[in-house]
Design an enzyme around this catalytic site. Structure first.
Site, mmCIF file in Angstrom:
data_model
loop_
_atom_site.group_PDB
_atom_site.id
_atom_site.type_symbol
_atom_site.label_atom_id
_atom_site.label_comp_id
_atom_site.label_asym_id
_atom_site.label_seq_id
_atom_site.Cartn_x
_atom_site.Cartn_y
_atom_site.Cartn_z
ATOM 1 C CG LEU A 37 -1.842 -1.213 1.362
ATOM 2 C CD1 LEU A 37 -2.684 -1.098 2.627
ATOM 3 C CD2 LEU A 37 -2.735 -1.380 0.142
ATOM 4 C CG HIS A 38 0.986 3.422 -3.357
ATOM 5 N ND1 HIS A 38 -0.116 4.168 -3.730
ATOM 6 C CD2 HIS A 38 1.071 2.405 -4.249
ATOM 7 C CE1 HIS A 38 -0.647 3.640 -4.809
ATOM 8 N NE2 HIS A 38 0.034 2.557 -5.145
ATOM 9 N N GLY A 40 -1.624 6.390 -2.536
ATOM 10 C CA GLY A 40 -2.765 6.287 -3.457
ATOM 11 C C GLY A 40 -3.833 5.375 -2.861
ATOM 12 C CG HIS A 41 -3.105 1.148 -2.353
ATOM 13 N ND1 HIS A 41 -1.762 0.989 -2.535
ATOM 14 C CD2 HIS A 41 -3.706 0.380 -3.295
ATOM 15 C CE1 HIS A 41 -1.536 0.171 -3.542
ATOM 16 N NE2 HIS A 41 -2.702 -0.222 -4.029
ATOM 17 C CD GLN A 65 -4.975 -8.423 -10.928
ATOM 18 O OE1 GLN A 65 -5.985 -8.686 -10.286
ATOM 19 N NE2 GLN A 65 -4.504 -7.195 -11.009
ATOM 20 N N GLY A 151 -8.911 3.013 -7.838
ATOM 21 C CA GLY A 151 -8.169 4.218 -8.213
ATOM 22 C C GLY A 151 -8.286 4.525 -9.701
ATOM 23 C CE LYS A 153 -1.086 3.280 -11.771
ATOM 24 N NZ LYS A 153 -0.466 2.173 -11.332
ATOM 25 C CG MET A 188 2.001 7.906 -5.261
ATOM 26 S SD MET A 188 1.649 8.035 -3.521
ATOM 27 C CE MET A 188 2.429 9.623 -3.201
ATOM 28 N NE ARG A 191 3.347 -4.667 -11.988
ATOM 29 C CZ ARG A 191 2.050 -5.012 -12.127
ATOM 30 N NH1 ARG A 191 1.121 -4.083 -12.210
ATOM 31 N NH2 ARG A 191 1.697 -6.284 -12.157
HETATM 32 O O1 PAF Z 1 -5.890 -2.522 -8.890
HETATM 33 C C1 PAF Z 1 -5.600 -3.537 -8.216
HETATM 34 O O2 PAF Z 1 -4.881 -3.459 -7.212
HETATM 35 C C2 PAF Z 1 -6.115 -4.895 -8.643
HETATM 36 O O3 PAF Z 1 -6.181 -4.994 -10.024
HETATM 37 C C3 PAF Z 1 -7.479 -5.250 -8.007
HETATM 38 C C4 PAF Z 1 -8.573 -4.308 -8.453
HETATM 39 C C5 PAF Z 1 -7.354 -5.226 -6.492
HETATM 40 C C6 PAF Z 1 -7.894 -6.666 -8.437
HETATM 41 O O4 PAF Z 1 -6.948 -7.610 -8.063
#
Ligand code: PAF
Length: 287
Positions: A37-38, A40-41, A65, A151, A153, A188, A191
């Protein structure tokens, strides 16, 4: 691990706790994350606590994903630090399921959102939005929040999720939270931790490029040359440009020539080993 925040790992416990809140008439907001988490989160979590009575944050690095060649194994996992940060905020519950709680051995369903998933990030990461739509559909089903926050982003992701929720008649409002940037403009992202010191210095050029294009489009300059020049400048600065495009902000339809209506610039580029994405709204063109 911090003991000042409630952390649940099973769907059964999540349903029980959230079900009690729902029965008491409370409004529940979910912020799905993959951790690391940063700010932005954290801004999404703050927005959640202003939006509802109860805030649930999920932390799950979703294997569906990531393509086999992507960074699932090396994706930053910072659970302890994440929980410490969340404990400082108004969070009622963190849902941190293990992989086999989310995906059983014989899991065989995938949610596909056509059209919106197809261009931009969907072109170079064809597996990505199916994996996101699948896990988010599951999280929404598991938690059954009134609101879920994502977000901007990942703007294309936000639109894909909103469409998925609408198409599947999920009874949830999907809200987008604004992009939070470093002081030098870099959006932010978890990665960003992959960037070397030298790459980190260059990285804000992506935001600079889309900002300059947005400014020019709002002054009625047409798209073609601007985008070509933007791609060329980024390439000369060491970026491997995946896309730099102007799209309608609701439908993601490509825009050419003079812009009108709600329009955004979308960019993705690789710097070293790090894929950066960013987007920005084009201010309404001056007459
Ligand atoms: O944006 C993200 O962090 C991910 O793609 C999400 C929405 C949590 C789904 O895994």
């Amino acid at each position: 691990m911090t003991d000042s925040i409630s952390v649940l790992a099973t769907i059964k416990e999540l349903r029980q706790t959230v079900g009690d809140w729902r029965a008491a008439g409370e409004k529940i907001t979910l912020v799905p994350t993959m951790g690391a988490l940063h700010d932005g989160h954290l801004s999404l979590v703050k927005l959640a606590s202003e939006t509802g009575d109860r805030t649930v944050v999920s932390i799950f690095v979703n294997p569906a994903q990531f393509a086999p060649h992507e960074d699932f194994d090396s994706y930053p996992r910072e659970n302890e630090k994440d929980l410490e940060q969340l404990a400082e905020l108004d969070v009622d519950l963190v849902f941190m399921p293990p992989r086999d709680e989310v995906y059983r051995q014989d899991f065989s369903t995938r949610v596909t959102v056509e059209d919106l998933s197809e261009g931009l990030c969907g072109a170079s990461r064809p597996h990505f939005f199916g994996g996101v739509a699948t896990v988010v559909a599951k999280l929404l089903n598991q938690c059954r929040p009134d609101v879920a926050i994502f977000g901007e982003k990942d703007y294309q992701q936000l639109l894909v999720i909103r469409r998925m929720a609408r198409d599947l008649d999920l009874d949830v409002e999907i809200i987008g939270g604004p992009i939070i940037r470093e002081a030098d403009g870099l959006a932010m992202s978890s990665r960003n931790a992959y960037l070397s010191a030298e790459e980190r210095e260059k990285a804000p050029l992506l935001h600079q490029a889309i900002s300059e294009i947005a400014e020019a489009l709002s002054n009625n300059v047409t798209t073609g040359d601007l985008l070509n020049k933007g791609r060329k400048n980024l390439t000369q600065s060491g970026f491997d440009v995946d896309y730099l495009e102007v799209r309608n902000a609701d439908t993601l339809a490509p825009i050419e020539g003079r812009v009108k209506g709600q329009v955004r610039i979308f960019a993705a580029a690789i710097l070293g080993k790090t894929r950066l994405i960013d987007n920005i709204a084009v201010p309404t063109p001056r007459k």
